[in-house]
Design a protein around this motif. Structure first.
Motif, short mmCIF file in Angstrom:
data_model
loop_
_atom_site.label_atom_id
_atom_site.label_comp_id
_atom_site.label_asym_id
_atom_site.label_seq_id
_atom_site.Cartn_x
_atom_site.Cartn_y
_atom_site.Cartn_z
N ASP A 176 32.67 36.82 32.38
CA ASP A 176 33.62 37.66 31.65
C ASP A 176 34.88 37.93 32.47
N ARG A 177 34.71 38.16 33.76
CA ARG A 177 35.87 38.42 34.63
C ARG A 177 36.76 37.18 34.74
N ILE A 178 36.15 36.01 34.86
CA ILE A 178 36.94 34.77 34.93
C ILE A 178 37.69 34.56 33.61
N LYS A 179 37.00 34.79 32.50
CA LYS A 179 37.63 34.64 31.18
C LYS A 179 38.83 35.58 31.02
N SER A 180 38.74 36.76 31.62
CA SER A 180 39.83 37.73 31.49
C SER A 180 40.98 37.44 32.45
N GLY A 181 40.82 36.39 33.29
CA GLY A 181 41.92 35.98 34.16
C GLY A 181 41.82 36.44 35.60
N GLU A 182 40.76 37.13 35.94
CA GLU A 182 40.60 37.59 37.32
C GLU A 182 40.34 36.39 38.24
N SER A 183 40.88 36.42 39.43
CA SER A 183 40.72 35.27 40.34
C SER A 183 39.29 35.18 40.85
N LYS A 184 38.86 33.95 41.07
CA LYS A 184 37.52 33.71 41.60
C LYS A 184 37.37 34.33 42.99
N THR A 185 38.46 34.33 43.74
CA THR A 185 38.42 34.91 45.08
C THR A 185 38.15 36.40 45.03
N SER A 186 38.84 37.11 44.14
CA SER A 186 38.62 38.56 44.06
C SER A 186 37.23 38.88 43.51
#
Length: 158
Positions: A123-133
């Motif tokens: 869900d976080r990746i889908k929302s645009g959050e970076s994989k690093t964070s």
């Protein structure tokens, strides 16, 4: 309670001393216009185009900050964001790290993730959050996050 923030400390950008300045807060400013440049977000962090005689060259913001305030990057090292957030290029969040240390802390080790944790990551990746964070938040490697995303994409395509 009111907190006073310290103003940024500005230094010339190495190699572009007459044209650009960099702050310890991670900002790049044109000396010609006096305006702070707006960096572009790439999969490897914030980048900015600096011009020399009309010819642009792209630089990671973190590299410009470290070069100006710490010095040149040592051999076999690279600049990293300590908190894993590629958008936080404040000097206090940057360091040069050896490649072997980087690989050891970011690529090695497997952590068992629950199904709910996996769903949260997707869900976080889908929302645009970076994989690093996300990796920093979840306490796993970026490689683990990337593998999970690849597995998810594969499942969706079949």
């Amino acid at each position: 309670m009111y907190q006073m923030t310290t103003p940024p400390n500005w230094k010339p950008v190495v190699g572009y001393e007459n044209s650009y300045s960099v702050s310890d807060k991670g900002e790049i400013k044109s000396k010609l216009s006096g305006k702070v440049l707006r960096p572009n977000n790439s999969k490897n962090g914030l980048r900015v185009a600096l011009y020399d005689n009309g010819i642009p060259k792209i630089f990671p913001v973190r590299s410009l900050v470290l070069a100006a305030f710490v010095g040149p990057c040592p051999a076999n090292h690279w600049p990293v964001n300590v908190d894993g957030n590629d958008e936080n290029n404040a000097l206090s969040n940057l360091k040069y790290q050896s490649r072997s240390d980087y690989l050891r802390t970011n690529m090695i080790g497997t952590v068992k993730l629950s199904n709910s944790e996996k769903e949260e990551i997707i869900d976080r990746i889908k929302s645009g959050e970076s994989k690093t964070s996300i990796a920093a938040l979840m306490g796993v490697s970026v490689s683990r996050i990337s593998t999970l995303w690849s597995e998810y994409e594969h499942e969706q395509s079949t």
